[in-house]
Design a protein around this motif. Structure first.
Motif, PDB file in Angstrom:
ATOM      1  N   ASN A 172       8.151  -7.369  19.901  1.00 35.62           N
ATOM      2  CA  ASN A 172       7.884  -6.187  19.000  1.00 35.62           C
ATOM      3  C   ASN A 172       6.627  -6.019  19.410  1.00 35.62           C
ATOM      4  O   ASN A 172       5.933  -4.787  19.193  1.00 35.62           O
ATOM      5  CB  ASN A 172       7.926  -6.605  17.522  1.00 35.62           C
ATOM      6  CG  ASN A 172       8.614  -6.007  16.643  1.00 35.62           C
ATOM      7  OD1 ASN A 172       8.713  -4.486  17.402  1.00 35.62           O
ATOM      8  ND2 ASN A 172       8.171  -6.658  15.362  1.00 35.62           N
ATOM      9  N   SER A 224       9.783  -8.886  13.238  1.00 40.55           N
ATOM     10  CA  SER A 224       9.736  -9.882  14.799  1.00 40.55           C
ATOM     11  C   SER A 224      10.964  -9.789  15.057  1.00 40.55           C
ATOM     12  O   SER A 224      11.140  -7.960  15.371  1.00 40.55           O
ATOM     13  CB  SER A 224      10.754 -11.152  13.056  1.00 40.55           C
ATOM     14  OG  SER A 224      12.210 -10.914  14.390  1.00 40.55           O
ATOM     15  N   ASP A 225      10.603 -10.500  16.356  1.00 44.67           N
ATOM     16  CA  ASP A 225      10.922 -10.305  17.790  1.00 44.67           C
ATOM     17  C   ASP A 225      12.858 -10.824  17.559  1.00 44.67           C
ATOM     18  O   ASP A 225      12.938 -10.953  16.108  1.00 44.67           O
ATOM     19  CB  ASP A 225      10.866 -11.019  18.724  1.00 44.67           C
ATOM     20  CG  ASP A 225       9.506 -10.653  19.383  1.00 44.67           C
ATOM     21  OD1 ASP A 225       8.571  -9.481  18.937  1.00 44.67           O
ATOM     22  OD2 ASP A 225       8.467 -12.157  19.967  1.00 44.67           O
ATOM     23  N   PHE A 226      13.402  -9.836  18.833  1.00 46.60           N
ATOM     24  CA  PHE A 226      15.132 -10.526  17.941  1.00 46.60           C
ATOM     25  C   PHE A 226      15.331 -10.368  19.396  1.00 46.60           C
ATOM     26  O   PHE A 226      15.355  -9.809  20.036  1.00 46.60           O
ATOM     27  CB  PHE A 226      15.346  -9.278  17.188  1.00 46.60           C
ATOM     28  CG  PHE A 226      15.391  -8.024  17.662  1.00 46.60           C
ATOM     29  CD1 PHE A 226      16.093  -7.311  18.380  1.00 46.60           C
ATOM     30  CD2 PHE A 226      14.417  -7.256  17.273  1.00 46.60           C
ATOM     31  CE1 PHE A 226      16.082  -5.999  18.699  1.00 46.60           C
ATOM     32  CE2 PHE A 226      14.409  -6.005  17.133  1.00 46.60           C
ATOM     33  CZ  PHE A 226      14.870  -5.516  18.297  1.00 46.60           C
ATOM     34  N   GLY A 265      12.670  -3.630  14.893  1.00 40.33           N
ATOM     35  CA  GLY A 265      11.461  -4.773  14.908  1.00 40.33           C
ATOM     36  C   GLY A 265       9.997  -4.212  13.930  1.00 40.33           C
ATOM     37  O   GLY A 265      10.071  -5.673  13.324  1.00 40.33           O
ATOM     38  N   LEU A 321      12.569  -5.972  10.396  1.00 43.24           N
ATOM     39  CA  LEU A 321      12.943  -6.955   9.840  1.00 43.24           C
ATOM     40  C   LEU A 321      11.248  -7.829  10.808  1.00 43.24           C
ATOM     41  O   LEU A 321      11.067  -9.305  10.348  1.00 43.24           O
ATOM     42  CB  LEU A 321      13.277  -7.344  11.548  1.00 43.24           C
ATOM     43  CG  LEU A 321      14.649  -7.188  11.589  1.00 43.24           C
ATOM     44  CD1 LEU A 321      15.546  -7.817  13.062  1.00 43.24           C
ATOM     45  CD2 LEU A 321      15.799  -7.231  10.979  1.00 43.24           C
ATOM     46  N   ILE A 344      21.783  -7.448  16.493  1.00 42.38           N
ATOM     47  CA  ILE A 344      20.883  -8.211  16.658  1.00 42.38           C
ATOM     48  C   ILE A 344      20.643  -9.712  15.526  1.00 42.38           C
ATOM     49  O   ILE A 344      21.758  -9.550  14.330  1.00 42.38           O
ATOM     50  CB  ILE A 344      20.154  -7.223  15.312  1.00 42.38           C
ATOM     51  CG1 ILE A 344      20.563  -5.580  16.403  1.00 42.38           C
ATOM     52  CG2 ILE A 344      18.493  -7.208  15.643  1.00 42.38           C
ATOM     53  CD1 ILE A 344      20.191  -6.134  17.641  1.00 42.38           C
ATOM     54  N   PRO A 390      17.355 -12.034  14.306  1.00 48.27           N
ATOM     55  CA  PRO A 390      15.920 -12.381  14.489  1.00 48.27           C
ATOM     56  C   PRO A 390      15.599 -13.990  14.328  1.00 48.27           C
ATOM     57  O   PRO A 390      16.750 -14.548  13.944  1.00 48.27           O
ATOM     58  CB  PRO A 390      15.213 -11.610  13.383  1.00 48.27           C
ATOM     59  CG  PRO A 390      16.595 -11.500  12.847  1.00 48.27           C
ATOM     60  CD  PRO A 390      17.841 -11.450  13.187  1.00 48.27           C
ATOM     61  N   GLY A 391      14.737 -14.091  14.937  1.00 47.13           N
ATOM     62  CA  GLY A 391      14.611 -16.064  14.153  1.00 47.13           C
ATOM     63  C   GLY A 391      15.043 -16.947  15.726  1.00 47.13           C
ATOM     64  O   GLY A 391      15.031 -15.936  16.730  1.00 47.13           O
ATOM     65  N   THR A 392      14.188 -17.800  15.704  1.00 44.08           N
ATOM     66  CA  THR A 392      14.494 -19.000  16.207  1.00 44.08           C
ATOM     67  C   THR A 392      16.030 -20.245  16.019  1.00 44.08           C
ATOM     68  O   THR A 392      15.502 -21.264  16.761  1.00 44.08           O
ATOM     69  CB  THR A 392      13.245 -19.318  17.027  1.00 44.08           C
ATOM     70  OG1 THR A 392      12.908 -20.033  15.621  1.00 44.08           O
ATOM     71  CG2 THR A 392      12.080 -18.055  16.766  1.00 44.08           C
TER      72      THR A 392
END
Length: 205
Positions: A198, A146-148, A141, A144, A160, A162-164
């Protein structure tokens, strides 16, 4: 097996709790979400892989060790004997799409925009356990920023993301499709997508 031998060699792996209910009646384990921690030790390599021997209830009773001790020791031994490996795998969806009909996966344009990573151990063997190595998810976390999402590819690795670019529903469909068509039944970890936040440093289903 003597206590000292267990202490120095016991490891843990993850398996799907629901699919292994009968097995779990006979081995010490701990549940987390839809997963089960089980304990094992490895013998010499056979056909390129270590042979896994699960630690069962009879062995626990005979040795006098507790489940808490098994977890503590295995959480120390597993990262040491099977160190984490974390590396990019940007072409994962492209490889999965190659033999599937059009529309099986979300469009590749979005896939190309989102970096993907493989989380496993250096042997790529029972590497999904790395999800619960101390500080591993927090370190990812932080790296990156970011949340993942975590896609449980198999008992050997996780993806893994990340992003949306994808919704949880789309990712869930991918995991289900891959489990159905690509992963041997005994190696399926979960049909669920996990999420790491995160700010709270927590993983959820």
């Amino acid at each position: 097996m003597r206590t000292e031998e267990i202490k120095n060699n016991i490891l843990f792996q993850l398996m799907n709790a629901e699919k292994n209910q009968e097995l779990l009646e006979h081995v010490p384990h701990e549940l987390c979400m839809d997963l089960a921690f089980v304990f094992f030790y490895m013998t010499d390599w056979e056909n390129g892989r270590k042979k896994v021997l699960l630690f069962n209830n009879t062995q626990m009773q005979q040795s006098g060790v507790t489940k808490e001790e098994l977890k503590k020791w295995s959480m120390e031994n597993t990262p040491r004997l099977l160190p984490v490996s974390f590396h990019p795998m940007a072409d994962l969806l492209r490889d999965l799409r190659s033999e599937d009909p059009p529309g099986t996966y979300p469009d590749q344009a979005r896939a190309a925009q989102v970096p993907m990573y493989v989380l496993t151990n250096i042997k790529m063997f029972l590497g999904a356990a790395c999800l619960f190595y101390p500080r591993v998810l927090a370190s990812i976390g932080n790296a990156l920023r970011s949340d993942f999402f975590i896609l449980p590819s198999s008992i050997h690795e996780c993806i893994i993301l990340p992003g949306t670019a994808y919704t949880r529903e789309e990712l869930g469909a991918i995991v289900h499709e891959v489990n159905t068509t690509q992963v041997p039944e005994q190696e399926i970890l979960s049909d669920h997508v996990y999420f790491y936040q995160n700010s709270t440093r927590k993983i959820s289903k």
